[in-house]
Structures are given as structure tokens and as C-alpha cells.
Design a protein around this motif. Structure first.
Motif, PDB file in Angstrom:
ATOM      1  N   ALA A 152      -4.502  -4.729  17.662  1.00 16.89           N
ATOM      2  CA  ALA A 152      -4.460  -5.444  18.794  1.00 16.89           C
ATOM      3  C   ALA A 152      -4.805  -6.758  18.852  1.00 16.89           C
ATOM      4  O   ALA A 152      -4.374  -7.813  19.139  1.00 16.89           O
ATOM      5  N   VAL A 153      -6.077  -6.886  18.237  1.00 18.62           N
ATOM      6  CA  VAL A 153      -6.688  -8.180  17.985  1.00 18.62           C
ATOM      7  C   VAL A 153      -5.896  -9.190  17.036  1.00 18.62           C
ATOM      8  O   VAL A 153      -5.669 -10.320  17.342  1.00 18.62           O
ATOM      9  N   GLY A 154      -5.323  -8.776  16.067  1.00 16.72           N
ATOM     10  CA  GLY A 154      -4.387  -9.281  15.022  1.00 16.72           C
ATOM     11  C   GLY A 154      -3.330  -9.896  15.825  1.00 16.72           C
ATOM     12  O   GLY A 154      -2.891 -11.165  15.658  1.00 16.72           O
ATOM     13  N   ILE A 155      -2.660  -9.061  16.702  1.00 18.11           N
ATOM     14  CA  ILE A 155      -1.534  -9.465  17.309  1.00 18.11           C
ATOM     15  C   ILE A 155      -1.852 -10.597  18.295  1.00 18.11           C
ATOM     16  O   ILE A 155      -1.075 -11.790  18.439  1.00 18.11           O
ATOM     17  N   ALA A 156      -3.075 -10.498  19.213  1.00 17.68           N
ATOM     18  CA  ALA A 156      -3.509 -11.654  19.931  1.00 17.68           C
ATOM     19  C   ALA A 156      -3.937 -12.780  19.215  1.00 17.68           C
ATOM     20  O   ALA A 156      -3.235 -13.945  19.600  1.00 17.68           O
ATOM     21  N   LEU A 157      -4.259 -12.742  18.138  1.00 20.90           N
ATOM     22  CA  LEU A 157      -4.793 -14.015  17.256  1.00 20.90           C
ATOM     23  C   LEU A 157      -3.288 -14.593  16.757  1.00 20.90           C
ATOM     24  O   LEU A 157      -3.189 -15.691  16.896  1.00 20.90           O
ATOM     25  N   ALA A 158      -2.525 -13.806  16.406  1.00 23.30           N
ATOM     26  CA  ALA A 158      -1.126 -14.293  15.826  1.00 23.30           C
ATOM     27  C   ALA A 158      -0.265 -15.118  17.085  1.00 23.30           C
ATOM     28  O   ALA A 158       0.455 -16.015  16.978  1.00 23.30           O
ATOM     29  N   CYS A 159      -0.454 -14.511  18.230  1.00 19.10           N
ATOM     30  CA  CYS A 159       0.372 -15.116  19.558  1.00 19.10           C
ATOM     31  C   CYS A 159      -0.440 -16.352  20.114  1.00 19.10           C
ATOM     32  O   CYS A 159       0.124 -17.062  20.677  1.00 19.10           O
ATOM     33  N   ARG A 160      -1.612 -16.382  19.821  1.00 20.01           N
ATOM     34  CA  ARG A 160      -2.361 -17.395  20.561  1.00 20.01           C
ATOM     35  C   ARG A 160      -2.008 -18.880  20.264  1.00 20.01           C
ATOM     36  O   ARG A 160      -1.790 -19.718  21.210  1.00 20.01           O
ATOM     37  N   PRO A 161      -1.680 -19.299  19.130  1.00 19.85           N
ATOM     38  CA  PRO A 161      -0.955 -20.488  18.857  1.00 19.85           C
ATOM     39  C   PRO A 161       0.343 -20.694  19.414  1.00 19.85           C
ATOM     40  O   PRO A 161       0.675 -22.244  19.673  1.00 19.85           O
ATOM     41  N   LEU A 162       0.989 -20.052  20.274  1.00 16.67           N
ATOM     42  CA  LEU A 162       2.141 -20.165  20.899  1.00 16.67           C
ATOM     43  C   LEU A 162       1.880 -20.836  22.320  1.00 16.67           C
ATOM     44  O   LEU A 162       2.837 -21.381  22.816  1.00 16.67           O
ATOM     45  N   LEU A 163       0.756 -20.788  22.556  1.00 18.59           N
ATOM     46  CA  LEU A 163       0.238 -21.192  24.002  1.00 18.59           C
ATOM     47  C   LEU A 163      -0.365 -22.558  23.887  1.00 18.59           C
ATOM     48  O   LEU A 163      -0.911 -22.903  23.112  1.00 18.59           O
ATOM     49  N   PRO A 164      -0.088 -23.373  24.977  1.00 20.71           N
ATOM     50  CA  PRO A 164      -0.897 -24.453  25.034  1.00 20.71           C
ATOM     51  C   PRO A 164      -2.267 -24.340  25.289  1.00 20.71           C
ATOM     52  O   PRO A 164      -2.899 -22.979  25.810  1.00 20.71           O
ATOM     53  N   GLU A 165      -3.216 -25.339  25.012  1.00 22.30           N
ATOM     54  CA  GLU A 165      -4.565 -25.107  24.686  1.00 22.30           C
ATOM     55  C   GLU A 165      -5.119 -24.354  25.886  1.00 22.30           C
ATOM     56  O   GLU A 165      -5.914 -23.699  25.971  1.00 22.30           O
TER      57      GLU A 165
ATOM     58  N   TYR B  13      -3.945 -22.671  28.087  1.00 18.15           N
ATOM     59  CA  TYR B  13      -3.666 -21.551  28.500  1.00 18.15           C
ATOM     60  C   TYR B  13      -4.316 -20.242  27.641  1.00 18.15           C
ATOM     61  O   TYR B  13      -4.058 -19.088  27.850  1.00 18.15           O
ATOM     62  N   ARG B  14      -4.641 -20.718  26.395  1.00 17.53           N
ATOM     63  CA  ARG B  14      -5.072 -19.722  25.424  1.00 17.53           C
ATOM     64  C   ARG B  14      -6.327 -18.830  26.072  1.00 17.53           C
ATOM     65  O   ARG B  14      -6.246 -17.478  25.185  1.00 17.53           O
ATOM     66  N   PRO B  15      -7.111 -19.022  26.785  1.00 24.50           N
ATOM     67  CA  PRO B  15      -8.082 -18.141  27.147  1.00 24.50           C
ATOM     68  C   PRO B  15      -7.520 -16.694  27.866  1.00 24.50           C
ATOM     69  O   PRO B  15      -8.058 -15.654  27.800  1.00 24.50           O
ATOM     70  N   ILE B  16      -6.176 -16.623  28.236  1.00 18.86           N
ATOM     71  CA  ILE B  16      -5.386 -15.623  28.492  1.00 18.86           C
ATOM     72  C   ILE B  16      -5.593 -14.629  27.640  1.00 18.86           C
ATOM     73  O   ILE B  16      -5.275 -13.371  27.981  1.00 18.86           O
ATOM     74  N   VAL B  17      -5.252 -14.955  26.305  1.00 21.99           N
ATOM     75  CA  VAL B  17      -5.192 -14.250  25.096  1.00 21.99           C
ATOM     76  C   VAL B  17      -6.379 -13.089  25.196  1.00 21.99           C
ATOM     77  O   VAL B  17      -6.346 -11.899  25.183  1.00 21.99           O
ATOM     78  N   PRO B  18      -7.594 -13.629  25.084  1.00 18.35           N
ATOM     79  CA  PRO B  18      -8.916 -12.687  24.993  1.00 18.35           C
ATOM     80  C   PRO B  18      -8.836 -11.899  26.405  1.00 18.35           C
ATOM     81  O   PRO B  18      -9.591 -10.825  26.131  1.00 18.35           O
ATOM     82  N   ALA B  19      -8.696 -12.628  27.431  1.00 18.56           N
ATOM     83  CA  ALA B  19      -8.853 -11.772  28.612  1.00 18.56           C
ATOM     84  C   ALA B  19      -7.888 -10.779  28.759  1.00 18.56           C
ATOM     85  O   ALA B  19      -8.211  -9.541  29.228  1.00 18.56           O
ATOM     86  N   GLY B  20      -6.844 -10.764  27.996  1.00 21.59           N
ATOM     87  CA  GLY B  20      -5.775  -9.568  28.220  1.00 21.59           C
ATOM     88  C   GLY B  20      -6.165  -8.665  27.261  1.00 21.59           C
ATOM     89  O   GLY B  20      -5.746  -7.402  27.684  1.00 21.59           O
ATOM     90  N   LEU B  21      -7.193  -9.052  26.516  1.00 21.23           N
ATOM     91  CA  LEU B  21      -7.707  -7.776  25.503  1.00 21.23           C
ATOM     92  C   LEU B  21      -9.152  -7.019  26.369  1.00 21.23           C
ATOM     93  O   LEU B  21      -9.337  -5.886  26.554  1.00 21.23           O
ATOM     94  N   ALA B  22      -9.832  -7.922  26.730  1.00 19.67           N
ATOM     95  CA  ALA B  22     -11.279  -7.656  27.204  1.00 19.67           C
ATOM     96  C   ALA B  22     -11.076  -6.983  28.505  1.00 19.67           C
ATOM     97  O   ALA B  22     -11.950  -6.030  28.756  1.00 19.67           O
TER      98      ALA B  22
END
Length: 116
Positions: free
Chosen positions: A74-87, A89-98
Motif C-alpha cells: 500500500a505504501v509502495g503504490i502510494a509512493l509510486a502514484c505521488r509524483p503524478l499529482l501536482p505538489e 495536492y500530494r498531501p492527499i496521498v499520505p492522508a489516504g493511507l493514514a
């Protein structure tokens, strides 16, 4: 009702950039991940059952290692998808896990407290 154009604006005395917020949320991901794993295994030890069928299969098949691999994926997928977002909006990635992991910790703690 009218306002005389007078508005009070309350601002946080510090500036929080998207990068700062993202860093804080990744720390929250780590804390919630550990909390979820620990409370899950405490609950299982007390006779409770894992309700997530994917996690249940991983735990039944591989124990703690299976759960950690699942979380790592789950963390790996989140990290892989993170660069696809503008800077910004990137906090949404860890928020989606946490957020769901923190919810799981709360549920686990509640269920454990019902058994004890």
C-alpha cells in the motif's frame, strides 16, 4: 441582519506549506501503520477476528510478515502514484493511507476494550 463589512480573520501563526503538511502526514502514516499492526495482532491474540478478507488471508497464510508485506504494498503504490499529482495536492496521498489506518486503530482499540 447586516454586517458592517467587519470580518475577523483568524490565521494560524505559522505558515504550513504543502511539503510540510505532506511530511507531517507521512509521519502519521508510519504511526498509524504501526498502531494498526500492533492492535490487530493484540486483538487476534485475544480471540478477535480480522474483518478485512485480504488482510485475513495474508495473516493466516504468512502471519506478521504477510501483514507487513500488505502494508508495504500500500505504501509502495502510494509512493509510486505521488509524483503524478501536482505538489499542492500530494498531501492527499499520505492522508489516504493514514485516515483509514487510524480508523482501524480506533476500531481495534474499541474491540480490544470490549474483550478485556
Amino acid at each position: 441582519m447586516s454586517s458592517d463589512g467587519v470580518y475577523q480573520h483568524h490565521r494560524i501563526p505559522v505558515t504550513v506549506t504543502p511539503a510540510d503538511l505532506e511530511r507531517l502526514l507521512w509521519v502519521l502514516v508510519a504511526v498509524s501503520l504501526v498502531g494498526d499492526v500492533v492492535t490487530t495482532f493484540v486483538g487476534l491474540h485475544l480471540g478477535l477476528a480480522e474483518s478485512n478478507p485480504i488482510a485475513r488471508s495474508a495473516i493466516e497464510g504468512y502471519g506478521l510478515a504477510g501483514m507487513l508485506v500488505l502494508k508495504g504494498l500500500a505504501v509502495g503504490i502510494a509512493l509510486a502514484c505521488r509524483p503524478l499529482l501536482p505538489e499542492e495536492y500530494r498531501p492527499i496521498v499520505p492522508a489516504g493511507l493514514a485516515i483509514p489506518w487510524l480508523a482501524a486503530v480506533c476500531i481495534n482499540v474499541y474491540m480490544i476494550s470490549m474483550v478485556l
